[in-house]
Structures are given as C-alpha cells and as structure tokens.
Design an enzyme around this catalytic site. Structure first.
Site, PDB file in Angstrom:
ATOM      1  CE  LYS A   1      -3.806  -2.413   2.144  1.00  0.00           C
ATOM      2  NZ  LYS A   1      -4.483  -2.879   3.352  1.00  0.00           N
TER       3      LYS A   1
ATOM      4  CD  GLN B   1      -3.632  -4.457   6.579  1.00  0.00           C
ATOM      5  OE1 GLN B   1      -3.469  -3.471   5.865  1.00  0.00           O
ATOM      6  NE2 GLN B   1      -4.265  -5.536   6.171  1.00  0.00           N
TER       7      GLN B   1
ATOM      8  CG  ASP C   1     -10.102  -0.363   4.918  1.00  0.00           C
ATOM      9  OD1 ASP C   1      -9.738  -0.650   3.764  1.00  0.00           O
ATOM     10  OD2 ASP C   1      -9.466  -0.668   5.938  1.00  0.00           O
TER      11      ASP C   1
END
Ligand code: NDP
Length: 306
Positions: A52, A96, A119
C-alpha cells in the site's frame, strides 16, 4: 478458452487515471495523505501494508505508517486514531486488520472519522452503500465492479450469486451488484444445495476462504467467475490435487514452500467459465487500487474539489 479478467491491467489503468488527479491536488497545495496503522508483526499484514505504501509512493500520495506494538490497548489505539482524525493533511486512515485479540476492533473501526474511512467499513459508510449515496466503498467489492465493467461484462439484468457474507467482501459486493441492477443471491455455510444455487449464476463471486472449493458442479457453462479467495497452501499433496499434478505448479511450490490458491478450482474454471479472474492477478491487485481511489476522492472532497 474463457476470457481472463486481468486485474494487473485494470489496476494499472486505474493508477494512470489517478495520477493527474493526485498532481492536481498537489498543485493546489498538498497531495492526498494516507495513514496506515499496522499493529504488531503479522507477516501477511506487513506485506499488504508495504504494498500500500509503495503504491502511494508510485502515485505521489503522501503516506505515513504508524506501527504500535502488539501489546497496545484499545484506549491507546483509539488515541492514535483520534489524533489522525484531527490532522488536516491526512485524508484517509486505514487500520490494518486483523487486530490483536485484546483490541475491540469494532470500537476502533467506529472511531475512524467517516470522511477519512477509506476502507468503507464505518457504519455510516455502510449505510451510505445500502442507500446508494456517495461515500467510500469497501475496496475489494469496488474492485470487483471495476473488473466486471472494464472487462465488458454486463451486470444489469444478470443473475449474480455471491458465496460468502462477510462485512468486508460478501455483503458489500452484493449491494454493489444490486445497485448495478443484477438479481443478487447471497450464499453462506448454511445454504442448502450450494452447487445448484451457484449454477444459476451468470456472475459467480467466490469469497469464502476455502481453497478450490468451487468446482465444475458449481459453474454454469459460460458464466463469469470472480475468485476473491487468497489461500496460501503449504501442503504439497493439496497443491498436487488442486493442480492435477502440474509439474510447473509443483516446481513453483517446491521453490517457494507455498502456493497461492483461490476459492475456485483453477482447472475447472478454465473449462466451464466464459470469463474469470485468475489467482493471483485477478481481484487482489484491485483492492489496493481502490484504496488509492478512495484516498484521492477523500482528498478531493475535503479540499472542496467535488
Ligand atoms: P470470512 O471468513 O469473513 O467469510 C467467509 C464466508 O464464506 C462466510 O460468510 C462463510 O459463511 C462462507 N463460507 C465458509 N465456508 C463455506 C462453505 N463451505 N459453503 C458456503 N459458504 C461458506 O472471509 P472474507 O470474506 O474476509 O474473505 C474471503 C476470502 O477472500 C478469503 O480467502 C480472503 O483471504 C479473501 N480476501 C481477498 C481479498 C483480496 O484483496 N483479494 C480481500 C479480502 C478477502 P458463514 O457466514 O455461514 O460462516
């Protein structure tokens, strides 16, 4: 031969489209900013986060990783999220998953400011998804829609069957397909006669986490098959079985000690599908691409561009 829906190509196209938007934001004062919070040392998570950050660098997006230890408490992690919520140069916050067991993951995800929730997991954004209002969409499901559209697969009026009902893949994928006017069925571990339900699908999405579970009996001839599964296999016998003793695959396994396999049988899908996503190189690359899309869109919204 079925058509391969090439995730790497679609990812590259999306990145090329994003670059001028990132440059335009930078020219107005600052590039988009993404903060990634990675707790502890989960090797798989470390790889995802590295990828990422690297993609941010490729695009000129500012990125910052925060790496608290495994032993962090919910309160301490909440404080980190709150400080990122307050920082104007951060447009996107990604925590995460999975988080260590002592952490209340739901509280953490709820603490991320909805406008920075790249997200798409915050209940506000889940609600916006259901209501089909603009908001960040969950990255993997959004990537599935990009793969279908850019692969020229018609969605409106088609039967879509999704195996898996998780909050991060199955449910949001079902909503997005519904908004694209598919007739959608969601299946799970209690669905009776799963193969028969799957055979009704023009578009079959497998998001299960069970290697090669979707075999020829599940796939209608000519269907489009989207394989979300990413299962790392460390059992040579299983690799031999799934790939029908393919010498290339066994050699690759022997070299690496593991092999990535989707939820769909990789041989059967080639024989039955009209189009399919390979593993690796199908859905996977889109997840990060859509994270970048969400980050840039968030920066544009926050800077008043749209
Ligand atoms: P979850 O474990 O959260 O959900 C799995 C779903 O599959 C559940 O709804 C479960 O049903 C269902 N299921 C399990 N076994 C069966 C069965 N035998 N028959 C029918 N349904 C079954 O997984 P995720 O949604 O998080 O992930 C799914 C897969 O996608 C994993 O391999 C994951 O690694 C991969 N993934 C890949 C991403 C990418 O970027 N490519 C991103 C995210 C995930 P029930 O609810 O009844 O238990």
């Amino acid at each position: 031969m079925p058509r391969i829906l090439d995730g790497n190509r679609v990812r590259d196209d999306i990145k090329s489209e994003l670059k001028p938007r990132v440059d335009a934001l930078a020219a107005r004062g600052r590039p988009p900013g993404l903060a990634v919070v990675l707790v502890g040392h989960n090797p798989a998570s470390e790889i995802y986060v590295r990828n990422k950050i690297k993609t941010c660098q490729d695009l000129g997006i500012f990125s910052e990783s925060i790496t608290p230890p495994d032993s962090i408490s919910t309160a301490e992690l909440l404080a980190i999220v709150e400080s990122l919520n307050a920082r104007p140069e951060i447009d996107g916050i990604l925590v995460q998953l999975p988080l260590p067991p002592q952490i209340d993951s739901k509280r953490i995800l709820m603490a991320v400011a909805p406008a920075k929730d790249v997200d798409g997991f915050h209940p506000c954004n889940v609600g916006a998804l259901v209501a089909n209002l603009p908001a960040p969409r969950a990255c993997t499901p959004a990537g599935i829609i990009e793969l279908l559209k850019r692969g020229g697969i018609a969605i409106a009026g088609r039967r879509a069957v999704i195996v898996g009902r998780s909050d991060i893949v199955g449910k949001p994928a079902a909503m997005l397909l519904l908004h694209e006017h598919a007739t959608v069925t969601i299946c799970h571990s209690k669905t009776p006669d799963l193969p028969a339900v799957c055979r009704e699908a023009d578009i079959l999405v497998a998001a299960i986490g069970r290697p090669a579970m979707i075999t020829r009996d599940f796939i209608r001839q000519g269907a489009t098959v989207i394989d979300v599964g990413t299962n790392r296999i460390e059992d040579r016998g299983m690799v031999a079985r799934i790939f029908r003793n393919s010498p290339e695959k066994l050699a690759s396994f022997d070299k690496r000690g593991s092999l990535l396999v989707g939820d769909v049988d990789p041989i059967d899908v080639v024989e039955r599908a009209g189009a399919y996503t390979p593993v690796p190189g199908g859905v996977g690359p889109l997840t990060i691409a859509m994270l970048m899309v969400n980050t840039v869109a968030s920066a544009e919204r926050r800077s008043g561009i749209c």
